[in-house]
Scaffold this motif. Sequence first.
Motif, PDB file in Angstrom:
ATOM      1  N   UNK A 147       0.832  -1.208   0.000  1.00 46.42           N
ATOM      2  CA  UNK A 147       0.000   0.000   0.000  1.00 46.42           C
ATOM      3  C   UNK A 147       0.863   1.252   0.000  1.00 46.42           C
ATOM      4  N   UNK A 148       1.947   1.223   0.760  1.00 40.86           N
ATOM      5  CA  UNK A 148       2.824   2.383   0.844  1.00 40.86           C
ATOM      6  C   UNK A 148       3.453   2.747  -0.482  1.00 40.86           C
ATOM      7  N   UNK A 149       3.735   1.754  -1.315  1.00 45.33           N
ATOM      8  CA  UNK A 149       4.315   2.025  -2.626  1.00 45.33           C
ATOM      9  C   UNK A 149       3.407   2.892  -3.477  1.00 45.33           C
ATOM     10  N   UNK A 150       2.101   2.603  -3.431  1.00 41.40           N
ATOM     11  CA  UNK A 150       1.159   3.397  -4.210  1.00 41.40           C
ATOM     12  C   UNK A 150       0.999   4.791  -3.628  1.00 41.40           C
ATOM     13  N   UNK A 151       1.096   4.910  -2.305  1.00 40.39           N
ATOM     14  CA  UNK A 151       1.048   6.236  -1.687  1.00 40.39           C
ATOM     15  C   UNK A 151       2.227   7.087  -2.143  1.00 40.39           C
ATOM     16  N   UNK A 152       3.394   6.485  -2.245  1.00 38.46           N
ATOM     17  CA  UNK A 152       4.574   7.208  -2.723  1.00 38.46           C
ATOM     18  C   UNK A 152       4.344   7.713  -4.141  1.00 38.46           C
ATOM     19  N   UNK A 153       3.838   6.852  -5.018  1.00 35.53           N
ATOM     20  CA  UNK A 153       3.622   7.238  -6.404  1.00 35.53           C
ATOM     21  C   UNK A 153       2.592   8.360  -6.511  1.00 35.53           C
ATOM     22  N   UNK A 154       1.486   8.240  -5.780  1.00 35.34           N
ATOM     23  CA  UNK A 154       0.452   9.271  -5.816  1.00 35.34           C
ATOM     24  C   UNK A 154       1.001  10.601  -5.305  1.00 35.34           C
ATOM     25  N   UNK A 155       1.759  10.557  -4.207  1.00 36.28           N
ATOM     26  CA  UNK A 155       2.317  11.790  -3.650  1.00 36.28           C
ATOM     27  C   UNK A 155       3.287  12.449  -4.622  1.00 36.28           C
ATOM     28  N   UNK A 156       4.121  11.657  -5.275  1.00 33.67           N
ATOM     29  CA  UNK A 156       5.055  12.218  -6.251  1.00 33.67           C
ATOM     30  C   UNK A 156       4.307  12.874  -7.408  1.00 33.67           C
ATOM     31  N   UNK A 157       3.256  12.229  -7.898  1.00 33.27           N
ATOM     32  CA  UNK A 157       2.500  12.772  -9.019  1.00 33.27           C
ATOM     33  C   UNK A 157       1.773  14.061  -8.622  1.00 33.27           C
ATOM     34  N   UNK A 158       1.222  14.092  -7.416  1.00 34.92           N
ATOM     35  CA  UNK A 158       0.517  15.283  -6.957  1.00 34.92           C
ATOM     36  C   UNK A 158       1.493  16.443  -6.750  1.00 34.92           C
ATOM     37  N   UNK A 175      -4.477  16.976   2.214  1.00 36.79           N
ATOM     38  CA  UNK A 175      -5.231  15.764   2.536  1.00 36.79           C
ATOM     39  C   UNK A 175      -4.311  14.549   2.537  1.00 36.79           C
ATOM     40  N   UNK A 176      -3.450  14.438   1.526  1.00 36.28           N
ATOM     41  CA  UNK A 176      -2.557  13.292   1.428  1.00 36.28           C
ATOM     42  C   UNK A 176      -1.522  13.293   2.551  1.00 36.28           C
ATOM     43  N   UNK A 177      -1.020  14.468   2.905  1.00 30.84           N
ATOM     44  CA  UNK A 177      -0.062  14.557   4.011  1.00 30.84           C
ATOM     45  C   UNK A 177      -0.720  14.116   5.313  1.00 30.84           C
TER      46      UNK A 177
END
Length: 229
Positions: free
Chosen positions: A106-117, A163-165
């Motif tokens: 799950x954390x891997x996808x959070x990293x990708x989403x955060x980088x894209x945002x 929100x993501x933070x």
Amino acid sequence: MAEPTERAQGPLVKVKVWDGWIRAVHWALVLLIGFSWWAAETERYEWHMLSGEVILTLLLFRLGWGIAGSDTARFTRFLRSPMEGFRHLRHLTRREPDTEIGHNAAGGWMVLVMLLVLLTQAVSGLFTDDGILTKGPLARSVSGATADTARSIHLINFDLILVLVALHVLVVLAYAGLKRHDLVRPMVTGFKRVPAALAARAPRLGNPWLALALLAVAAGVVTMIARQG
């Protein structure tokens, strides 16, 4: 007296899981996001723009490092199927030893989403023009309508970042409270204690000279963009 995890799986071994580049980018982004917000709120827009350019440099470096860097930094190593990520979250309340060398599913996808945002925030800022105080270095290359759209994206996207933070912090606290997994210390020190049986899976660390080259290229690209203003 041995901890329960040690009694169950043998002694824990210290393994370096995060290189200095990943940790530096992580904490630098934390500081720069806060600084960018403060600079905008206090109308120090030159500082805000400079901070955004540094953030963009770090993001471009992180993307390159995610392709050619350390094992735990590579997207191909920590991005698993979305379903596996959801299955991992279903066990969030289960108390179990921490056997993840890098990001979990799950954390891997959070990293990708955060980088894209964050990348969306930095890039939209390049084209933003409020017509009064701030103009991104690439605002002249687009129409006024496009610059207005970029500004709207820049403002709305920042709320998404908040929100993501907040979600990220809550998840880290949940792991600490529910699973007794300390996710913060390894991101500070680079080291994690794992069962001895997993020590053989210690990640390969990336070449520091390659990291410097990627950082220099990223800085060069952003400098060229900034000079367009």
